[in-house]
Design a protein around this motif. Structure first.
Motif, PDB file in Angstrom:
ATOM      1  N   ALA A 168       0.844  -1.193   0.000  1.00 55.12           N
ATOM      2  CA  ALA A 168       0.000   0.000   0.000  1.00 55.12           C
ATOM      3  C   ALA A 168       0.880   1.242   0.000  1.00 55.12           C
ATOM      4  O   ALA A 168       1.964   1.242   0.563  1.00 55.12           O
ATOM      5  CB  ALA A 168      -0.910  -0.003   1.223  1.00 55.12           C
ATOM      6  N   GLN A 169       0.372   2.283  -0.643  1.00 55.48           N
ATOM      7  CA  GLN A 169       1.130   3.525  -0.730  1.00 55.48           C
ATOM      8  C   GLN A 169       0.606   4.508   0.314  1.00 55.48           C
ATOM      9  O   GLN A 169      -0.608   4.632   0.514  1.00 55.48           O
ATOM     10  CB  GLN A 169       0.983   4.138  -2.114  1.00 55.48           C
ATOM     11  CG  GLN A 169       1.543   3.300  -3.234  1.00 55.48           C
ATOM     12  CD  GLN A 169       0.692   2.087  -3.536  1.00 55.48           C
ATOM     13  OE1 GLN A 169      -0.526   2.134  -3.366  1.00 55.48           O
ATOM     14  NE2 GLN A 169       1.319   1.008  -3.934  1.00 55.48           N
ATOM     15  N   SER A 170       1.517   5.226   0.928  1.00 55.44           N
ATOM     16  CA  SER A 170       1.104   6.247   1.878  1.00 55.44           C
ATOM     17  C   SER A 170       2.233   7.238   2.073  1.00 55.44           C
ATOM     18  O   SER A 170       3.390   6.958   1.739  1.00 55.44           O
ATOM     19  CB  SER A 170       0.712   5.642   3.230  1.00 55.44           C
ATOM     20  OG  SER A 170       1.827   5.084   3.859  1.00 55.44           O
ATOM     21  N   VAL A 171       1.870   8.383   2.593  1.00 57.83           N
ATOM     22  CA  VAL A 171       2.835   9.444   2.855  1.00 57.83           C
ATOM     23  C   VAL A 171       2.591   9.981   4.255  1.00 57.83           C
ATOM     24  O   VAL A 171       1.433  10.205   4.631  1.00 57.83           O
ATOM     25  CB  VAL A 171       2.679  10.578   1.822  1.00 57.83           C
ATOM     26  CG1 VAL A 171       3.480  11.792   2.257  1.00 57.83           C
ATOM     27  CG2 VAL A 171       3.126  10.109   0.455  1.00 57.83           C
ATOM     28  N   THR A 172       3.650  10.198   4.995  1.00 54.36           N
ATOM     29  CA  THR A 172       3.553  10.806   6.316  1.00 54.36           C
ATOM     30  C   THR A 172       4.359  12.081   6.338  1.00 54.36           C
ATOM     31  O   THR A 172       5.571  12.054   6.112  1.00 54.36           O
ATOM     32  CB  THR A 172       4.078   9.864   7.407  1.00 54.36           C
ATOM     33  OG1 THR A 172       3.339   8.647   7.381  1.00 54.36           O
ATOM     34  CG2 THR A 172       3.937  10.510   8.781  1.00 54.36           C
ATOM     35  N   GLN A 173       3.687  13.182   6.562  1.00 51.14           N
ATOM     36  CA  GLN A 173       4.384  14.441   6.761  1.00 51.14           C
ATOM     37  C   GLN A 173       4.507  14.644   8.261  1.00 51.14           C
ATOM     38  O   GLN A 173       3.506  14.719   8.975  1.00 51.14           O
ATOM     39  CB  GLN A 173       3.633  15.577   6.083  1.00 51.14           C
ATOM     40  CG  GLN A 173       3.691  15.451   4.556  1.00 51.14           C
ATOM     41  CD  GLN A 173       3.055  16.616   3.832  1.00 51.14           C
ATOM     42  OE1 GLN A 173       2.084  16.450   3.099  1.00 51.14           O
ATOM     43  NE2 GLN A 173       3.603  17.800   4.018  1.00 51.14           N
ATOM     44  N   LEU A 174       5.727  14.694   8.714  1.00 46.04           N
ATOM     45  CA  LEU A 174       6.011  14.556  10.137  1.00 46.04           C
ATOM     46  C   LEU A 174       5.653  15.778  10.966  1.00 46.04           C
ATOM     47  O   LEU A 174       5.536  15.678  12.188  1.00 46.04           O
ATOM     48  CB  LEU A 174       7.486  14.207  10.315  1.00 46.04           C
ATOM     49  CG  LEU A 174       7.870  12.892   9.628  1.00 46.04           C
ATOM     50  CD1 LEU A 174       9.376  12.752   9.543  1.00 46.04           C
ATOM     51  CD2 LEU A 174       7.267  11.715  10.383  1.00 46.04           C
ATOM     52  N   ASP A 175       5.491  16.917  10.330  1.00 44.48           N
ATOM     53  CA  ASP A 175       5.167  18.147  11.050  1.00 44.48           C
ATOM     54  C   ASP A 175       3.943  18.784  10.432  1.00 44.48           C
ATOM     55  O   ASP A 175       3.918  19.024   9.220  1.00 44.48           O
ATOM     56  CB  ASP A 175       6.342  19.134  10.985  1.00 44.48           C
ATOM     57  CG  ASP A 175       7.631  18.505  11.463  1.00 44.48           C
ATOM     58  OD1 ASP A 175       8.532  18.303  10.628  1.00 44.48           O
ATOM     59  OD2 ASP A 175       7.727  18.208  12.656  1.00 44.48           O
ATOM     60  N   SER A 176       2.933  19.059  11.225  1.00 45.43           N
ATOM     61  CA  SER A 176       1.754  19.725  10.681  1.00 45.43           C
ATOM     62  C   SER A 176       1.988  21.229  10.548  1.00 45.43           C
ATOM     63  O   SER A 176       1.375  21.877   9.690  1.00 45.43           O
ATOM     64  CB  SER A 176       0.532  19.456  11.555  1.00 45.43           C
ATOM     65  OG  SER A 176       0.773  19.897  12.877  1.00 45.43           O
ATOM     66  N   HIS A 177       2.880  21.778  11.409  1.00 48.54           N
ATOM     67  CA  HIS A 177       3.189  23.198  11.345  1.00 48.54           C
ATOM     68  C   HIS A 177       4.689  23.388  11.536  1.00 48.54           C
ATOM     69  O   HIS A 177       5.291  22.737  12.403  1.00 48.54           O
ATOM     70  CB  HIS A 177       2.461  23.978  12.443  1.00 48.54           C
ATOM     71  CG  HIS A 177       0.972  23.887  12.369  1.00 48.54           C
ATOM     72  ND1 HIS A 177       0.215  24.669  11.526  1.00 48.54           N
ATOM     73  CD2 HIS A 177       0.094  23.088  13.022  1.00 48.54           C
ATOM     74  CE1 HIS A 177      -1.074  24.361  11.682  1.00 48.54           C
ATOM     75  NE2 HIS A 177      -1.161  23.403  12.579  1.00 48.54           N
ATOM     76  N   VAL A 178       5.268  24.282  10.725  1.00 46.40           N
ATOM     77  CA  VAL A 178       6.668  24.652  10.859  1.00 46.40           C
ATOM     78  C   VAL A 178       6.762  26.173  10.792  1.00 46.40           C
ATOM     79  O   VAL A 178       6.144  26.796   9.927  1.00 46.40           O
ATOM     80  CB  VAL A 178       7.530  24.025   9.739  1.00 46.40           C
ATOM     81  CG1 VAL A 178       8.938  24.610   9.764  1.00 46.40           C
ATOM     82  CG2 VAL A 178       7.581  22.508   9.879  1.00 46.40           C
ATOM     83  N   TYR A 201       7.669   8.122   3.120  1.00 52.07           N
ATOM     84  CA  TYR A 201       6.693   7.462   2.252  1.00 52.07           C
ATOM     85  C   TYR A 201       6.737   5.966   2.447  1.00 52.07           C
ATOM     86  O   TYR A 201       7.718   5.410   2.961  1.00 52.07           O
ATOM     87  CB  TYR A 201       6.975   7.808   0.795  1.00 52.07           C
ATOM     88  CG  TYR A 201       8.245   7.176   0.285  1.00 52.07           C
ATOM     89  CD1 TYR A 201       9.468   7.822   0.442  1.00 52.07           C
ATOM     90  CD2 TYR A 201       8.235   5.927  -0.321  1.00 52.07           C
ATOM     91  CE1 TYR A 201      10.637   7.230   0.016  1.00 52.07           C
ATOM     92  CE2 TYR A 201       9.396   5.330  -0.764  1.00 52.07           C
ATOM     93  CZ  TYR A 201      10.605   5.989  -0.590  1.00 52.07           C
ATOM     94  OH  TYR A 201      11.759   5.393  -0.997  1.00 52.07           O
ATOM     95  N   SER A 202       5.673   5.341   2.035  1.00 52.86           N
ATOM     96  CA  SER A 202       5.606   3.893   1.992  1.00 52.86           C
ATOM     97  C   SER A 202       5.096   3.502   0.617  1.00 52.86           C
ATOM     98  O   SER A 202       4.034   3.967   0.198  1.00 52.86           O
ATOM     99  CB  SER A 202       4.654   3.368   3.079  1.00 52.86           C
ATOM    100  OG  SER A 202       4.435   1.979   2.922  1.00 52.86           O
ATOM    101  N   SER A 203       5.881   2.688  -0.070  1.00 57.89           N
ATOM    102  CA  SER A 203       5.492   2.276  -1.407  1.00 57.89           C
ATOM    103  C   SER A 203       6.065   0.895  -1.676  1.00 57.89           C
ATOM    104  O   SER A 203       7.210   0.625  -1.345  1.00 57.89           O
ATOM    105  CB  SER A 203       6.005   3.270  -2.452  1.00 57.89           C
ATOM    106  OG  SER A 203       5.697   2.834  -3.756  1.00 57.89           O
ATOM    107  N   SER A 204       5.255   0.056  -2.250  1.00 60.38           N
ATOM    108  CA  SER A 204       5.695  -1.305  -2.503  1.00 60.38           C
ATOM    109  C   SER A 204       6.708  -1.397  -3.637  1.00 60.38           C
ATOM    110  O   SER A 204       7.499  -2.318  -3.688  1.00 60.38           O
ATOM    111  CB  SER A 204       4.481  -2.177  -2.825  1.00 60.38           C
ATOM    112  OG  SER A 204       3.547  -2.134  -1.768  1.00 60.38           O
ATOM    113  N   TYR A 205       6.691  -0.442  -4.523  1.00 58.48           N
ATOM    114  CA  TYR A 205       7.529  -0.507  -5.710  1.00 58.48           C
ATOM    115  C   TYR A 205       8.204   0.835  -5.913  1.00 58.48           C
ATOM    116  O   TYR A 205       8.117   1.724  -5.067  1.00 58.48           O
ATOM    117  CB  TYR A 205       6.691  -0.906  -6.922  1.00 58.48           C
ATOM    118  CG  TYR A 205       6.008  -2.231  -6.728  1.00 58.48           C
ATOM    119  CD1 TYR A 205       4.686  -2.304  -6.296  1.00 58.48           C
ATOM    120  CD2 TYR A 205       6.688  -3.424  -6.955  1.00 58.48           C
ATOM    121  CE1 TYR A 205       4.062  -3.512  -6.091  1.00 58.48           C
ATOM    122  CE2 TYR A 205       6.069  -4.641  -6.758  1.00 58.48           C
ATOM    123  CZ  TYR A 205       4.759  -4.681  -6.327  1.00 58.48           C
ATOM    124  OH  TYR A 205       4.147  -5.880  -6.126  1.00 58.48           O
ATOM    125  N   SER A 206       8.867   0.977  -7.022  1.00 58.52           N
ATOM    126  CA  SER A 206       9.603   2.220  -7.274  1.00 58.52           C
ATOM    127  C   SER A 206       8.640   3.397  -7.301  1.00 58.52           C
ATOM    128  O   SER A 206       7.786   3.494  -8.165  1.00 58.52           O
ATOM    129  CB  SER A 206      10.334   2.122  -8.615  1.00 58.52           C
ATOM    130  OG  SER A 206      11.275   1.102  -8.599  1.00 58.52           O
TER     131      SER A 206
END
Lengths: 114, 114
Positions: free
Chosen positions: A1-11, A25-30
């Motif tokens: 499964a593909q997903s993205v985590t942005q570690l900071d909501s505010h900078v 990110y998390s991605s099974s392939y390239s």
């Protein structure tokens, strides 16, 4: 499964200081990876993209990002913040199996202090 | 060059009323088309995407529907709006093909359901 985590909501950064917006990110392939910027009540504008070429990607307005496969990261940086950089930033992942679909992070709001 | 138009820019509608948002793309043929919703303080949620006339894929069950009556026209509709339909709606397009294609966004429609 593909997903993205942005570690900071505010900078928050002071004008003229470096900017770092983090994305994992998390991605099974390239993966293909993108950063978009959104100013208030506006559409999204592409800042830069990584699509399996050079791992250090340069974008518009002095932004750049480095693809690090070992860390599954694609952090966005800029050496010196400008007031006009204040906006919402989105990290996005896509890969050859999702094809047409983008997966967005929840966004990082960047404030630039004069 | 390619351009994407989205209208209206803002819309205030009462609960239970119908909705029609329109998106058109110029300067390209057979684009992939997308509708996203962005709720306040959250990331983008893909609602629908289309790879051709009459071909619509829905990502989440909801009170909305989409249609593609022409190659470069994408319409988002509802028969009866709910309060929870409020948000910022974005249309996007990409060239036909795989994951490396960039998505280009319209300016968005701010929908307030009262």
């Amino acid at each position: 499964a593909q997903s993205v985590t942005q570690l900071d909501s505010h900078v928050s950064v002071s004008e003229g200081t470096p900017v770092l917006l983090r994305c994992n990110y998390s991605s099974s392939y390239s993966p293909s990876l993108f950063w978009y910027v959104q100013h208030p009540n506006k559409g999204l504008q592409l800042l830069l993209k990584y699509t399996s070429a050079a791992t250090l990607v340069k974008g518009i307005n002095g932004f750049e990002a480095e693809f690090k496969k070992s860390e599954t990261s694609f952090h966005l940086t800029k050496p010196s913040a400008h007031m006009s950089d204040a906006a919402e930033y989105f990290c996005v992942v896509s890969d050859q199996w999702t094809g047409n679909q983008f997966y967005f992070g929840t966004g990082t709001s960047l404030t630039v202090i004069p | 060059s390619q351009t994407i138009h989205q209208w209206p820019a803002t819309l205030v509608q009462p609960v239970g009323s119908p909705l029609s948002l329109e998106c058109t793309v110029e300067g390209t043929s057979n684009p992939n088309l997308y509708w996203y919703r962005q709720a306040a303080g959250r990331g983008l949620q893909l609602l629908f995407y289309s790879v051709g006339i009459g071909q619509i894929s829905s990502e989440v069950p909801q009170n909305l529907s989409a249609s593609r009556p022409q190659d470069r026209q994408f319409i988002l509709s509802s028969k009866k709006l709910l309060l929870s339909d409020s948000g910022f709606y974005l249309c996007a397009w990409s060239s036909p093909g795989g994951a490396k294609n960039i998505q280009y966004f319209g300016a968005g429609t701010r929908l307030s359901v009262l």
